[in-house]
Design an enzyme around this catalytic site. Structure first.
Site, PDB file in Angstrom:
ATOM      1  N   GLU A 218      -0.327   3.378   5.144  1.00 20.09           N
ATOM      2  CA  GLU A 218      -0.646   2.016   5.577  1.00 20.09           C
ATOM      3  C   GLU A 218       0.571   1.395   6.260  1.00 20.09           C
ATOM      4  O   GLU A 218       1.564   2.055   6.516  1.00 20.09           O
ATOM      5  CB  GLU A 218      -1.099   1.164   4.386  1.00 20.09           C
TER       6      GLU A 218
ATOM      7  N   ASP B 173       5.772  -7.202   1.169  1.00 20.07           N
ATOM      8  CA  ASP B 173       5.338  -7.051   2.555  1.00 20.07           C
ATOM      9  C   ASP B 173       6.098  -7.988   3.484  1.00 20.07           C
ATOM     10  O   ASP B 173       5.494  -8.771   4.231  1.00 20.07           O
ATOM     11  CB  ASP B 173       3.834  -7.317   2.698  1.00 20.07           C
TER      12      ASP B 173
END
Length: 303
Positions: A196, A32
């Site tokens: 997401e 991420d």
């Protein structure tokens, strides 16, 4: 939803086939990765087992692992992540003369989640002060409070997009002073395969919504891919190249990976560069940082 937590170091990542992809060295294991260039320093904040992971670079190519933010965790995190020290999918910016950091705390597959906010006098000072949870979700809600992305529209109004699975991605106005969301939330995108990690940028007449679709963290079975749509309004509707609304599963795939590195996702954009991680099939599916120059050709992004 985030499961894999970064650790370790690789020496090199290069995607070879894409001339616009940068060659990176140093500490490039990353999950991420949120990229942000400020003055003469490139920064990455990332999901970590210990607080919010931090990397920095003078040129965006040679990366050094820094000291994590809130490395011992914070007391209020425990009700959302079971007293773990980890934070997920951080989002780093500068706003009104200070550094701001949004991040998520949760457990894999849970809707009991929170987005937290921290501020500092500057990125270089790194004197972070936590402001607590600014958005929460609970089982049964129609959204999941993870994967925050702060964005300022062309009129100067700040927004926060967020979401994972359930009914997808949402956006809410942010108070310019408190940096907390307020008012109605608007759904931007959904997909039955999982969606997401929203990230919004503006270019020309359009706003572009980038998302990660599929499974992020399941080894050889990972199906993450980066997709996008565009809109003339920050609140949508966002349509892909075929005119399909992202609220109805639309989204043109930018990167689906392949070869040694699979399941690219968790994209972020700064200074015309798109960062993401991809899983290394030759190294136990470790997530590795990639960065590429992002171009807009005939109104659509590519690299």
């Amino acid at each position: 939803m985030k499961k894999w937590v970064a650790a370790g170091c690789l020496v090199l990542a290069s995607a070879g086939a894409a001339a616009a992809t940068w060659t990176l060295t140093g500490d490039i294991v990353s999950h991420d990765p949120h990229l942000y260039k400020a003055a003469n320093t490139w920064w990455i904040v990332e999901t970590s087992d210990t607080g919010v992971g931090v990397k920095y670079s003078a040129n965006g190519r040679a990366w050094t692992q820094g000291v994590p933010i809130f490395g011992n965790g914070l007391p209020w995190w425990g009700q959302y992540n079971g007293n773990k020290k980890q934070a997920w999918a951080p989002d780093l910016h500068e706003w009104n003369g200070k550094a701001i950091l949004y991040y998520a705390v949760s457990t894999f597959g849970s809707q009991k989640s929170a987005i937290g906010l921290a501020t500092a006098s500057s990125l270089a000072q790194g004197n972070w002060v936590d402001q607590g949870a600014i958005l929460t979700s609970a089982p049964g809600d129609n959204f999941n409070a993870i994967d925050p992305n702060f964005f300022v529209d062309k009129a100067g109004q700040p927004w926060l997009s967020y979401g994972s699975f359930q009914t997808g991605i949402y956006i809410t106005r942010v108070d310019a002073n408190t940096l907390k969301p307020f008012g109605a939330k608007t759904r931007l995108a959904t997909d039955s395969i999982g969606i997401e990690n929203p990230f919004i940028v503006a270019n020309g007449s359009y706003y572009y919504l980038f998302v990660s679709k599929g499974k992020c963290c399941d080894g050889a079975n990972s199906t993450y891919r980066i997709a996008y749509g565009r809109s003339t309004s920050v609140t949508g509707p966002y349509l892909d190249k075929n005119g399909v609304d992202m609220r109805n599963g639309g989204g043109t795939v930018l990167d689906a990976g392949g070869g040694r590195f699979i399941a690219p996702g968790a994209e972020s954009i700064s200074n015309g560069v798109l960062a993401r991680h991809a899983l290394d099939t030759q190294n136990n599916y470790t997530p590795v940082l990639f960065m590429s120059d992002l171009f807009f050709t005939n109104g659509w992004p590519t690299y």
